[in-house]
Scaffold this active site. Sequence first.
Site, mmCIF file in Angstrom:
data_model
loop_
_atom_site.group_PDB
_atom_site.id
_atom_site.type_symbol
_atom_site.label_atom_id
_atom_site.label_comp_id
_atom_site.label_asym_id
_atom_site.label_seq_id
_atom_site.Cartn_x
_atom_site.Cartn_y
_atom_site.Cartn_z
ATOM 1 N N SER A 14 0.814 -1.218 0.000
ATOM 2 C CA SER A 14 0.000 0.000 0.000
ATOM 3 C C SER A 14 0.842 1.259 0.000
ATOM 4 O O SER A 14 0.560 2.212 -0.741
ATOM 5 C CB SER A 14 -0.933 -0.013 1.210
ATOM 6 O OG SER A 14 -1.825 -1.113 1.142
ATOM 7 N N TYR A 178 -2.102 -8.958 18.618
ATOM 8 C CA TYR A 178 -3.407 -8.859 17.965
ATOM 9 C C TYR A 178 -3.592 -9.916 16.886
ATOM 10 O O TYR A 178 -4.699 -10.432 16.698
ATOM 11 C CB TYR A 178 -3.648 -7.444 17.429
ATOM 12 C CG TYR A 178 -2.812 -7.039 16.245
ATOM 13 C CD1 TYR A 178 -3.266 -7.230 14.951
ATOM 14 C CD2 TYR A 178 -1.566 -6.438 16.412
ATOM 15 C CE1 TYR A 178 -2.508 -6.848 13.855
ATOM 16 C CE2 TYR A 178 -0.807 -6.051 15.329
ATOM 17 C CZ TYR A 178 -1.272 -6.266 14.052
ATOM 18 O OH TYR A 178 -0.526 -5.902 12.965
ATOM 19 N N HIS A 435 -30.200 7.090 21.023
ATOM 20 C CA HIS A 435 -30.830 6.054 21.848
ATOM 21 C C HIS A 435 -31.844 5.241 21.032
ATOM 22 O O HIS A 435 -32.535 5.796 20.187
ATOM 23 C CB HIS A 435 -31.546 6.720 23.030
ATOM 24 C CG HIS A 435 -32.186 5.761 23.961
ATOM 25 N ND1 HIS A 435 -31.470 4.988 24.851
ATOM 26 C CD2 HIS A 435 -33.497 5.429 24.128
ATOM 27 C CE1 HIS A 435 -32.308 4.237 25.543
ATOM 28 N NE2 HIS A 435 -33.544 4.481 25.130
#
Length: 452
Positions: A14, A178, A435
């Site tokens: 990349s 990870y 909410h």
Amino acid sequence: MSFDYDLFVIGGGSGGVRSARLTAADGHKVGLAEEFRMGGTCVIRGCIPKKLMVFASSFPAEIAAAKAYGWEASVGAFDWGRFQGELHKELARLEAIYDRNASNAGVEIFHQRATVVDAHTVRLADGTEKTTKHILIAVGGTPFVPDTVPGHELAITSNEIFDIPELPNKILIVGGGYIASEFAGIFNGLGCNVTQYYRGAQILRGFDDEARGHIANEMIANGIDLHLGTNVSSMEKHDGRIRVRNSTGGAEIFDVVLYATGRKPHTIGLGLENAGVNLARNGAVEVDDYSQTSVPSIYAVGDVTDRVNLTPVAIREGVAFHETVFRGNAMKPDHALIPSAVFTQPEFGTVGLSEEEARDIEPIEVYCAAFRPMQSNFIGHKERVMFKLVVSEQSRKVLGCHIIAPHAGEMIQIAGIAVKMGATKEDFDATVAVHPTMAEELVLMKEPVRKA
């Protein structure tokens, strides 16, 4: 002095491809050599195939939840061969895009290894030498297996995991970072019997301690056999499988042993030392704030520099290199407050300082909430999510934000903008909650759980 190229990039990942494309698009002559496949680690052997495996591994839990919600649903055996075939087709498609985009921009691509001869010369594997005004090293990193372990050659790494011929019934994953923890969740979700060894006291070293403990507990609750303070002592073949002896005196037999104990810069044999480029002890290319090495015409970006080893960071470094060298706009890549996601199960999103890092700098307040989200609570599932803010007591700035929840990576991208802009705890408090959501907790935590 005339050169064959204005820029020659070694590495088609990349960072290297972005630099090459931008420079060629500006009218400069650019060459690029990639010895494996265009796209680099992220596209071919990292982020993309791993995330697709995360998706695949999540469906059994989702189908079980659907059934609990009232749907007539069931899941059969996972067809590894079918998935693997589709995965390789997708990676080939992405590789072709990288190749095509670079070529269309005017980059001349050499599908072979290149090494550095001197400050302005590279040598291709076929023996051809090319001269260039600037060289950019963007070869990334590579996983390694400690060769001090007897039988270490029986293990595989994340480079090979996508090509295993069949799904293992029983797999050992060695490591606590990870990559190891993500693959533990992946293979557990795919129905494998997963054991994970980590020699340290807790997985995910370097991340927030409270978050690490939360994730480890959830992984264990999900069925992963996690052994902390444990390492491999030896491995040997046993009836087509692998017998593993560990540092606590135990022994067990596995179908596959995956080592994910770290990565190192891929600089061995690249010729950099002979050209006068300074390397760190681990082989990383030493660079200044503008990605320039000790040789003025040679630069390096991405994991090979071992700064912040993330794909978006490599891209940013590549852009900064192009602006600095070819546009005369001196630009330092910004390595501060970088949001990131760990695709463990549960997923982890984080930006800024951990509680431990922050309290070593200044007095802080810690706001934290861990709870069973509505979607899980309704059907009696015990998964718990966690939302945590680390706040400066003096400036009131949010120094760190840590989220453990479904789609935490998506949430942390947005939270990262606020933290990067210097938002205070009061800015979070002044934001109206959405909410009912899990993420509303970020703006509803009013009292600190502790000060440090």
